[in-house]
Design a protein around this motif. Structure first.
Motif, short mmCIF file in Angstrom:
data_model
loop_
_atom_site.label_atom_id
_atom_site.label_comp_id
_atom_site.label_asym_id
_atom_site.label_seq_id
_atom_site.Cartn_x
_atom_site.Cartn_y
_atom_site.Cartn_z
N ASP A 102 0.87 -1.53 0.32
CA ASP A 102 0.25 0.63 -0.11
C ASP A 102 0.79 1.34 0.18
O ASP A 102 1.26 1.59 0.83
CB ASP A 102 -0.77 -0.11 0.77
CG ASP A 102 -1.75 1.03 1.01
OD1 ASP A 102 -1.39 2.31 0.40
OD2 ASP A 102 -3.03 1.39 2.10
N PRO A 103 0.76 2.04 -0.39
CA PRO A 103 1.41 3.19 -0.83
C PRO A 103 1.77 4.31 0.21
O PRO A 103 2.28 5.11 0.48
CB PRO A 103 0.83 4.24 -2.54
CG PRO A 103 0.68 2.46 -3.53
CD PRO A 103 0.23 1.84 -2.00
N THR A 104 0.20 4.29 0.92
CA THR A 104 -0.12 4.92 1.61
C THR A 104 1.09 4.81 2.86
O THR A 104 0.69 5.39 3.99
CB THR A 104 -1.64 5.15 2.08
OG1 THR A 104 -1.94 4.32 2.15
CG2 THR A 104 -2.10 6.51 0.84
N ASN A 105 1.08 3.03 3.48
CA ASN A 105 0.89 2.91 4.22
C ASN A 105 2.01 1.04 3.68
O ASN A 105 1.86 -0.29 3.97
CB ASN A 105 -0.11 1.65 5.27
CG ASN A 105 0.60 1.16 6.41
OD1 ASN A 105 1.80 1.39 6.66
ND2 ASN A 105 -0.14 0.25 6.89
N PRO A 106 3.59 1.66 2.96
CA PRO A 106 4.00 0.76 3.06
C PRO A 106 4.61 -0.14 3.54
O PRO A 106 4.72 -1.30 3.25
CB PRO A 106 5.91 1.39 2.31
CG PRO A 106 5.39 3.35 2.31
CD PRO A 106 4.14 3.06 3.77
N GLU A 107 4.76 -0.08 5.03
CA GLU A 107 4.98 -1.06 5.89
C GLU A 107 3.91 -2.62 5.73
O GLU A 107 3.83 -3.76 6.47
CB GLU A 107 5.16 -1.48 7.26
CG GLU A 107 5.75 0.07 7.16
CD GLU A 107 7.24 0.01 7.12
OE1 GLU A 107 7.60 -1.52 7.69
OE2 GLU A 107 7.53 0.96 6.15
N SER A 108 2.62 -2.00 5.05
CA SER A 108 2.09 -3.25 5.81
C SER A 108 2.24 -3.53 3.66
O SER A 108 1.43 -4.12 2.54
CB SER A 108 0.73 -2.89 5.65
OG SER A 108 0.09 -1.85 4.38
N ALA A 109 3.55 -5.27 3.25
CA ALA A 109 3.48 -5.08 1.93
C ALA A 109 2.69 -6.98 2.58
O ALA A 109 3.36 -7.43 3.68
CB ALA A 109 4.52 -5.48 1.83
N GLN A 110 2.67 -7.79 1.41
CA GLN A 110 3.02 -9.08 1.38
C GLN A 110 2.91 -9.65 0.26
O GLN A 110 3.18 -9.38 -0.59
CB GLN A 110 1.00 -9.70 1.69
CG GLN A 110 0.50 -9.10 0.65
CD GLN A 110 -0.84 -9.67 -0.14
OE1 GLN A 110 -1.68 -9.59 1.85
NE2 GLN A 110 -1.97 -9.71 -0.16
#
Length: 113
Positions: free
Chosen positions: A66-74
Motif C-alpha cells: 500500500d503506497p500510503t502504508n508501505p509497511e503493510s506489504a505481502q
C-alpha cells in the motif's frame, strides 16, 4: 478486537490501493523453527524497501504493498483470506469483550451492595 480491525484495515488498503511489484529474495534464515525470507523491492517513489515474511522462498516474487502504508506489504495479490480472518476475529472477539465487561459490572455491583 483491535487486532481484527488492523488486519481488515491493512487487507482493505492492499485490495483498494495496492501496487504489485517484483521482489528479489535477499536471504533466508530459520527463526523459531520457521523459515523466514527477506525480499527487496522498489516502491513507486523509487525507495528500496524490504519485506520479511514466512511466505515465499522463490528467487523472484510478486509483492503487493500500500503506497500510503508501505509497511503493510505481502507476497502475492490475495487479500480475501485476510479480510475474512479479520472480520471473523472482530465478530468473535466483540461479543466476548462485551460479555466480559458485563460480568465485571455485575460483579462490581454485587460487591458494592
Amino acid at each position: 478486537m483491535h487486532i481484527g480491525w488492523k488486519i481488515v484495515r491493512e487487507a482493505w488498503g492492499l485490495r483498494t490501493r495496492g501496487i504489485t511489484v517484483e521482489g528479489r529474495l535477499l536471504r533466508s534464515h530459520w527463526y523459531n523453527d520457521v523459515e523466514q525470507f527477506t525480499y527487496a523491492y522498489v516502491d513507486n517513489q523509487g525507495e528500496r524497501r524490504e519485506l520479511r515474511t514466512s511466505d515465499g522462498g522463490a528467487e523472484q516474487a510478486e509483492i503487493t504493498y500500500d503506497p500510503t502504508n508501505p509497511e503493510s506489504a505481502q507476497i502475492g495479490r490475495g487479500t480475501t483470506g485476510w479480510l475474512v480472518f479479520g472480520a471473523v476475529l472482530i465478530l468473535l472477539l466483540g461479543p466476548l469483550l462485551l460479555s466480559g465487561v458485563s460480568f465485571a459490572v455485575i460483579g462490581l455491583t454485587a460487591l458494592v451492595r
